[in-house]
Design a protein around this motif. Sequence first.
Motif, short mmCIF file in Angstrom:
data_model
loop_
_atom_site.label_atom_id
_atom_site.label_comp_id
_atom_site.label_asym_id
_atom_site.label_seq_id
_atom_site.Cartn_x
_atom_site.Cartn_y
_atom_site.Cartn_z
N TRP A 263 84.19 49.49 108.29
CA TRP A 263 86.00 49.79 108.59
C TRP A 263 85.73 51.03 109.79
O TRP A 263 85.28 52.13 109.37
N GLY A 264 86.56 50.78 110.63
CA GLY A 264 86.61 51.53 111.63
C GLY A 264 85.78 51.49 112.88
O GLY A 264 86.43 51.93 114.08
N GLU A 265 84.74 51.12 112.65
CA GLU A 265 83.96 50.50 113.72
C GLU A 265 84.25 49.08 114.19
O GLU A 265 83.10 48.10 113.80
N TRP A 266 85.15 48.74 114.95
CA TRP A 266 85.53 47.41 115.21
C TRP A 266 84.55 46.56 115.92
O TRP A 266 84.50 45.31 115.81
N GLN A 267 83.74 47.13 116.71
CA GLN A 267 82.60 46.62 117.42
C GLN A 267 81.76 45.77 116.66
O GLN A 267 81.40 44.65 117.00
N TRP A 268 81.32 46.33 115.47
CA TRP A 268 80.42 45.63 114.62
C TRP A 268 81.23 44.40 113.76
O TRP A 268 80.48 43.64 113.73
N ILE A 269 82.60 44.70 113.40
CA ILE A 269 83.12 43.48 112.91
C ILE A 269 83.38 42.33 113.72
O ILE A 269 83.03 41.36 113.48
N ALA A 270 83.79 42.86 115.14
CA ALA A 270 83.89 41.76 116.12
C ALA A 270 82.42 41.08 116.32
O ALA A 270 82.49 39.88 116.71
N ALA A 271 81.32 41.73 116.19
CA ALA A 271 80.02 41.08 116.48
C ALA A 271 79.70 40.13 115.11
O ALA A 271 79.20 38.97 115.67
N VAL A 272 80.10 40.37 114.01
CA VAL A 272 79.99 39.57 112.96
C VAL A 272 80.92 38.33 113.22
O VAL A 272 80.38 36.88 113.02
N VAL A 273 82.06 38.46 113.64
CA VAL A 273 82.98 37.33 113.88
C VAL A 273 82.42 36.58 115.13
O VAL A 273 82.26 35.17 115.04
N GLY A 274 81.91 37.13 116.19
CA GLY A 274 81.24 36.67 117.22
C GLY A 274 79.97 35.54 116.93
O GLY A 274 79.84 34.53 117.35
N ILE A 275 79.36 35.93 115.98
CA ILE A 275 78.10 35.29 115.55
C ILE A 275 78.62 33.95 115.12
O ILE A 275 77.80 32.80 115.30
N PHE A 276 79.53 33.90 114.13
CA PHE A 276 79.98 32.84 113.65
C PHE A 276 80.83 31.93 114.64
O PHE A 276 80.68 30.56 114.65
N ALA A 277 81.26 32.40 115.38
CA ALA A 277 81.81 31.77 116.69
C ALA A 277 81.04 30.95 117.53
O ALA A 277 81.22 29.86 117.75
N ILE A 278 79.99 31.66 117.76
CA ILE A 278 78.83 31.07 118.45
C ILE A 278 78.34 29.86 117.77
O ILE A 278 77.74 28.98 118.23
N GLY A 279 77.99 30.41 116.53
CA GLY A 279 77.32 29.36 115.62
C GLY A 279 78.13 28.20 115.63
O GLY A 279 77.48 26.93 115.86
N GLN A 280 79.39 28.07 115.61
CA GLN A 280 80.12 26.92 115.39
C GLN A 280 80.36 26.15 116.72
O GLN A 280 80.42 25.24 116.75
N PHE A 281 80.48 26.95 117.95
CA PHE A 281 80.31 26.43 119.24
C PHE A 281 78.84 25.48 119.32
O PHE A 281 78.97 24.19 119.94
N PHE A 282 77.93 26.11 119.07
CA PHE A 282 76.52 25.43 119.13
C PHE A 282 76.50 24.27 118.16
O PHE A 282 75.79 22.98 118.31
N GLU A 283 76.89 24.30 117.00
CA GLU A 283 76.91 23.20 115.99
C GLU A 283 77.81 22.09 116.63
O GLU A 283 77.59 20.83 116.41
N GLY A 284 79.14 22.30 117.04
CA GLY A 284 79.96 21.49 117.30
C GLY A 284 79.61 20.63 118.62
O GLY A 284 79.91 19.49 118.94
N ASN A 285 79.01 21.33 119.69
CA ASN A 285 78.88 20.95 121.01
C ASN A 285 77.36 20.69 121.36
O ASN A 285 77.26 19.62 122.43
N ILE A 286 76.53 20.76 120.74
CA ILE A 286 75.02 20.84 120.99
C ILE A 286 74.46 20.28 119.69
O ILE A 286 73.78 19.34 119.76
N LEU A 287 74.38 21.03 118.61
CA LEU A 287 73.49 20.44 117.49
C LEU A 287 73.77 19.26 116.80
O LEU A 287 73.29 18.32 116.69
#
Length: 362
Positions: A263-287
């Motif tokens: 909490w307060g370190e928004w870059q790390w929270i955004a990194a967690v959100v980005g991990i799942f966004a990347i995972g969903q992108f690869f799942e839906g378009n490649i895997l």
Amino acid sequence: MALPVRDQMKYWGIAAAVFFALLWFLGDIILPFVLSMAVAYMLDPVADRLESWGLNRVAATVVITIVAAILFVVIALLVLPTLVKQATELVNIAPELIDNLQTFLMAKFPVLLDEGSQLRQTLAQIGETIQSKGGELLSGAIASAMSLFNVVMLLVLVPVITFYLLMDWDRMVARIDALLPRDHAPVIRRLSSDIDRTLASFIRGQGTVCLILGTFYAAGLMLVGLKFGLVAGAIAGALTFIPYVGAIVGGTLSIGLALFQFWGEWQWIAAVVGIFAIGQFFEGNILTPNLVGSSIGLHPVWLIFALSAFGSTFGFVGMLVAVPITAALGVLVRFGLEQYRDSLLYRGQSADTSHSQDTPES
């Protein structure tokens, strides 16, 4: 002369009743055999590929067994202890997380958490329930896993049975094919091929997707320093076989943990959100398009229903056979609909008469 349809339905019905009766009464006994059949089915294409490279069936089976044993030892030594430890800590820390949530809500929305408010009581009950039930679940699972029977089953019976099944898989399929009723053999082979294609797409393809995404999520969350990242990634990967459920559950859990930790370190929270966004992108378009295919004939709703129904009725063995049985029923239903559309019951006498009138006489 072929048997009448009524007699055929009677015999197939008896066979289905015997199958479900055996599943009901011998669930615990046949568990290692069901597990072994599932593993052998998944590894059969690997053995076929090794045979195409020049190895005989026995050598291919030995190579697969050695590689699987090495992977099992590595996972057992490196991953399982950390996974169990994090899962236990997550359950034990649940009340503290709930308290932190209460503190946050009181700071932002003090009216919602007045002394004696329903929301405050609900949050407290949730934390206590997670700790008590989660602790019972973990202790029961650990005690079950440490029992002598389960250790023998997992470490001895399943690998041995899988070895023999994998070595004789093609021979067993040929034996079953030779026993098919001759009048119906072509239709049964076609339906079996459709069932195998559906199962291969789902079990082998979706299983690979679950493994890849679970590894990606766990590694990514641990790299950003998220506590319990291995548990959250494993949950997300394991639930990926149900479309969207893995990402929703794993993502919600991970983002919630990140909010408390960062909490307060928004870059790390955004990194967690980005991990799942990347995972969903690869799942839906490649895997998923390359490993599973665009259509496997198993709707998520029916899949969830089958897992719930078979799991509650037949236990863990029921959950193992739920997907194959659901896939087989889906193929049979589609075949039945094809037959129905070609029948007079669907087309009616008028359609049959008009077709006869349109056909020129010889």
